[in-house]
Design a protein around this motif. Structure first.
Motif, PDB file in Angstrom:
ATOM      1  N   ALA A 180      39.801  -8.921 -11.203  1.00 59.81           N
ATOM      2  CA  ALA A 180      39.018  -8.190 -10.200  1.00 59.81           C
ATOM      3  C   ALA A 180      39.607  -6.833  -9.803  1.00 59.81           C
ATOM      4  CB  ALA A 180      38.765  -9.036  -8.960  1.00 59.81           C
ATOM      5  N   ALA A 181      40.637  -6.361 -10.508  1.00 54.58           N
ATOM      6  CA  ALA A 181      41.182  -5.027 -10.210  1.00 54.58           C
ATOM      7  C   ALA A 181      40.087  -3.982 -10.423  1.00 54.58           C
ATOM      8  CB  ALA A 181      42.356  -4.726 -11.137  1.00 54.58           C
ATOM      9  N   ILE A 182      40.132  -2.919  -9.603  1.00 50.32           N
ATOM     10  CA  ILE A 182      39.126  -1.852  -9.747  1.00 50.32           C
ATOM     11  C   ILE A 182      39.701  -0.765 -10.648  1.00 50.32           C
ATOM     12  CG2 ILE A 182      37.770  -0.112  -8.506  1.00 50.32           C
ATOM     13  CD1 ILE A 182      38.040  -1.973  -6.034  1.00 50.32           C
ATOM     14  N   MET A 183      38.873  -0.303 -11.589  1.00 51.32           N
ATOM     15  CA  MET A 183      39.355   0.725 -12.522  1.00 51.32           C
ATOM     16  C   MET A 183      38.584   2.029 -12.350  1.00 51.32           C
ATOM     17  SD  MET A 183      39.661  -1.611 -15.870  1.00 51.32           S
ATOM     18  CE  MET A 183      38.351  -2.692 -15.393  1.00 51.32           C
ATOM     19  N   ASN A 184      39.351   3.088 -12.343  1.00 54.36           N
ATOM     20  CA  ASN A 184      38.775   4.435 -12.254  1.00 54.36           C
ATOM     21  C   ASN A 184      39.523   5.338 -13.223  1.00 54.36           C
ATOM     22  OD1 ASN A 184      36.731   4.589 -10.126  1.00 54.36           O
ATOM     23  ND2 ASN A 184      38.396   3.862  -8.801  1.00 54.36           N
ATOM     24  N   GLY A 185      38.823   6.269 -13.854  1.00 55.31           N
ATOM     25  CA  GLY A 185      39.508   7.289 -14.661  1.00 55.31           C
ATOM     26  C   GLY A 185      39.445   7.048 -16.152  1.00 55.31           C
ATOM     27  N   ASP A 186      40.437   7.634 -16.863  1.00 54.70           N
ATOM     28  CA  ASP A 186      40.454   7.633 -18.333  1.00 54.70           C
ATOM     29  C   ASP A 186      41.131   6.380 -18.884  1.00 54.70           C
ATOM     30  OD1 ASP A 186      39.482  10.181 -18.014  1.00 54.70           O
ATOM     31  OD2 ASP A 186      41.442  11.140 -18.279  1.00 54.70           O
ATOM     32  N   PHE A 187      40.534   5.833 -19.914  1.00 59.05           N
ATOM     33  CA  PHE A 187      41.109   4.651 -20.563  1.00 59.05           C
ATOM     34  C   PHE A 187      40.892   4.722 -22.068  1.00 59.05           C
ATOM     35  CE2 PHE A 187      40.172   3.294 -16.290  1.00 59.05           C
ATOM     36  CZ  PHE A 187      41.250   2.487 -15.953  1.00 59.05           C
ATOM     37  N   ILE A 188      41.704   3.947 -22.797  1.00 60.24           N
ATOM     38  CA  ILE A 188      41.387   3.690 -24.206  1.00 60.24           C
ATOM     39  C   ILE A 188      40.699   2.331 -24.231  1.00 60.24           C
ATOM     40  CG2 ILE A 188      42.295   3.203 -26.501  1.00 60.24           C
ATOM     41  CD1 ILE A 188      44.560   5.116 -25.970  1.00 60.24           C
ATOM     42  N   GLU A 189      39.487   2.309 -24.795  1.00 64.42           N
ATOM     43  CA  GLU A 189      38.737   1.046 -24.859  1.00 64.42           C
ATOM     44  C   GLU A 189      38.840   0.453 -26.260  1.00 64.42           C
ATOM     45  OE1 GLU A 189      34.337   0.399 -23.532  1.00 64.42           O
ATOM     46  OE2 GLU A 189      34.393   0.514 -25.721  1.00 64.42           O
ATOM     47  N   LEU A 190      39.306  -0.790 -26.301  1.00 70.05           N
ATOM     48  CA  LEU A 190      39.295  -1.554 -27.550  1.00 70.05           C
ATOM     49  C   LEU A 190      38.249  -2.640 -27.366  1.00 70.05           C
ATOM     50  CD1 LEU A 190      40.397  -2.759 -30.212  1.00 70.05           C
ATOM     51  CD2 LEU A 190      42.182  -3.848 -28.887  1.00 70.05           C
ATOM     52  N   ILE A 239      40.023  -6.214 -18.504  1.00 67.93           N
ATOM     53  CA  ILE A 239      38.974  -6.731 -19.395  1.00 67.93           C
ATOM     54  C   ILE A 239      37.587  -6.627 -18.746  1.00 67.93           C
ATOM     55  CG2 ILE A 239      38.188  -8.782 -20.697  1.00 67.93           C
ATOM     56  CD1 ILE A 239      41.094  -9.818 -20.540  1.00 67.93           C
ATOM     57  N   MET A 240      36.617  -6.202 -19.562  1.00 68.65           N
ATOM     58  CA  MET A 240      35.216  -6.267 -19.120  1.00 68.65           C
ATOM     59  C   MET A 240      34.431  -7.000 -20.211  1.00 68.65           C
ATOM     60  SD  MET A 240      34.796  -2.387 -17.739  1.00 68.65           S
ATOM     61  CE  MET A 240      33.036  -2.450 -17.726  1.00 68.65           C
ATOM     62  N   ILE A 241      33.355  -7.676 -19.806  1.00 72.42           N
ATOM     63  CA  ILE A 241      32.543  -8.401 -20.795  1.00 72.42           C
ATOM     64  C   ILE A 241      31.066  -8.059 -20.608  1.00 72.42           C
ATOM     65  CG2 ILE A 241      31.803 -10.680 -21.632  1.00 72.42           C
ATOM     66  CD1 ILE A 241      34.413 -11.838 -20.644  1.00 72.42           C
ATOM     67  N   ASP A 242      30.375  -7.760 -21.726  1.00 60.90           N
ATOM     68  CA  ASP A 242      28.916  -7.703 -21.729  1.00 60.90           C
ATOM     69  C   ASP A 242      28.464  -8.869 -22.590  1.00 60.90           C
ATOM     70  OD1 ASP A 242      28.839  -5.303 -20.378  1.00 60.90           O
ATOM     71  OD2 ASP A 242      28.900  -4.100 -22.216  1.00 60.90           O
ATOM     72  N   SER A 243      27.568  -9.681 -22.070  1.00 61.76           N
ATOM     73  CA  SER A 243      27.108 -10.797 -22.894  1.00 61.76           C
ATOM     74  C   SER A 243      25.658 -11.133 -22.589  1.00 61.76           C
ATOM     75  CB  SER A 243      27.999 -12.025 -22.655  1.00 61.76           C
ATOM     76  OG  SER A 243      27.756 -12.985 -23.647  1.00 61.76           O
ATOM     77  N   ASP A 244      24.894 -11.354 -23.652  1.00 58.99           N
ATOM     78  CA  ASP A 244      23.484 -11.717 -23.498  1.00 58.99           C
ATOM     79  C   ASP A 244      23.154 -12.909 -24.376  1.00 58.99           C
ATOM     80  OD1 ASP A 244      22.022  -9.999 -21.690  1.00 58.99           O
ATOM     81  OD2 ASP A 244      22.682  -8.365 -23.008  1.00 58.99           O
ATOM     82  N   LEU A 245      22.321 -13.811 -23.837  1.00 64.67           N
ATOM     83  CA  LEU A 245      21.964 -15.021 -24.590  1.00 64.67           C
ATOM     84  C   LEU A 245      20.715 -14.812 -25.453  1.00 64.67           C
ATOM     85  CD1 LEU A 245      22.464 -17.690 -21.754  1.00 64.67           C
ATOM     86  CD2 LEU A 245      24.027 -17.172 -23.622  1.00 64.67           C
ATOM     87  N   THR A 246      19.915 -13.797 -25.106  1.00 69.66           N
ATOM     88  CA  THR A 246      18.670 -13.565 -25.852  1.00 69.66           C
ATOM     89  C   THR A 246      18.407 -12.061 -26.023  1.00 69.66           C
ATOM     90  OG1 THR A 246      17.491 -13.613 -23.766  1.00 69.66           O
ATOM     91  CG2 THR A 246      17.444 -15.659 -25.062  1.00 69.66           C
ATOM     92  N   GLY A 247      17.348 -11.749 -26.765  1.00 67.79           N
ATOM     93  CA  GLY A 247      16.908 -10.344 -26.893  1.00 67.79           C
ATOM     94  C   GLY A 247      17.680  -9.574 -27.931  1.00 67.79           C
ATOM     95  N   ILE A 248      17.410  -8.259 -28.014  1.00 69.88           N
ATOM     96  CA  ILE A 248      18.060  -7.464 -29.069  1.00 69.88           C
ATOM     97  C   ILE A 248      19.554  -7.267 -28.804  1.00 69.88           C
ATOM     98  CG2 ILE A 248      16.158  -6.153 -30.150  1.00 69.88           C
ATOM     99  CD1 ILE A 248      16.892  -3.902 -28.149  1.00 69.88           C
TER     100      ILE A 248
END
Ligand SMILES: Nc1ncnc2c1ncn2[C@@H]1O[C@H](COP(=O)(O)OP(=O)(O)OP(=O)(O)O)[C@@H](O)[C@H]1O
Ligand SMILES: [Mg+2]
Length: 264
Positions: A180-190, A239-248
């Motif tokens: 639950a840490a809040i993130m602001n600014g520049d990051f490298i995303e893997l 860590i962040m997660i995007d997840s969908d069970l249906t659709g494109i």
């Protein structure tokens, strides 16, 4: 943490010791096979076996280093901790090579490296663009392997893809799903993205719990993501997660955000 509890009662040193002996046996026989290869007349077969023995040797070496790390942790000896930072893209290529034989031909494994390409608002203060994450190579190997194997399992024998990508991003008031840490600014995303089943929203809060698994008995221990979370946090990542069970957009994307290293 589970590991902390096990250290005090010599379980980790004991297991590590026995595991090292087993590994020495595996690597020893692999070495013998490497010597025998020269006798093989069929060039195609020879090349394939050569590659297989190379993969066994490299996976074995990583296991040896992982055991070393566990021993260091068990001794609580931070002075001698191994700092082994290597170019991020090199490690990803290595993981891809290791994973390919574990995937069916129905699965496409891609690496999209955009680290060299700056976003306009990223790193406005610095002229040099860092192209690697500051993390121990063994840890990064383990993180990507855990996420990619989960992605493979989420595909359930369907046609699909696993995409590993690297890029610079700018974040504003986003939360780490694990702490639950809040993130602001520049990051490298893997990011490790798949078009598999997606994660059921009722499970998402529990997936980082040790031993939480939705896989059948014998197929998952439920330790992959809790280990991954620990390793990401120890490199000051989130860590962040995007997840969908249906659709494109069906599928899952684990986005790991690491601080941009300061270039002197
Ligand atoms: N990419 C993904 N797509 C769908 N579900 C996922 C994905 N990654 C993780 N999960 C869910 O999170 C659960 C926990 O994952 P975790 O890696 O911790 O354990 P596991 O894969 O079940 O077992 P193992 O210890 O072998 O890794 C999985 O059982 C699965 O339900
Ligand atoms: Mg797993």
């Amino acid at each position: 943490m589970i590991l902390k509890g096990l250290c005090g009662c010599y379980i980790i040193p004991g297991i590590s010791h026995d595991f090292n002996n087993i590994l020495a046996c595996i690597l020893g026989y692999n070495e013998i096979n490497t010597e025998i290869i020269s006798d093989i007349k069929d060039d195609v077969l020879k090349a394939e076996i050569e590659n297989n023995t190379k993969q066994i040797a490299s996976a074995g070496q990583r296991a040896v280093m992982l055991i070393d790390k566990m021993m260091i942790y068990a001794r609580q000896d931070t002075q001698t901790d191994i700092i082994n930072v290597r170019p991020t893209s090199e490690i990803i290529e290595e993981v891809l090579e290791m994973l390919r034989p574990a995937l069916t031909s129905r699965l496409k494994l891609e690496f999209d490296n955009n680290l060299g390409l700056p976003l306009i608002s990223v790193l406005s203060k610095g002229s040099n663009l860092p192209t690697q994450i500051e993390i121990n190579a063994i840890d990064l190997h383990q993180i990507i392997t855990n996420l990619a194997i989960n992605a493979r399992d989420a595909m359930k024998n369907q046609i699909g893809f696993i995409r590993i990508s690297l890029r610079h991003v700018v974040m504003s008031e986003v939360h780490c799903i694990a702490c639950a840490a809040i993130m602001n600014g520049d990051f490298i995303e893997l990011a490790v993205t798949d078009n598999g089943t997606g994660i059921d929203p009722k499970h998402i809060r529990r997936i980082f719990d040790p031993f939480f698994t939705t896989k059948p008995v014998g197929e998952g221990t439920g330790l992959g993501l809790s280990t991954t979370m620990g390793l990401v946090h120890s490199a000051n990542g989130h860590i962040m997660i995007d997840s969908d069970l249906t659709g494109i957009s069906k599928g899952t994307s684990f986005k790991l955000l690491f601080p941009v290293p300061v270039i002197n």
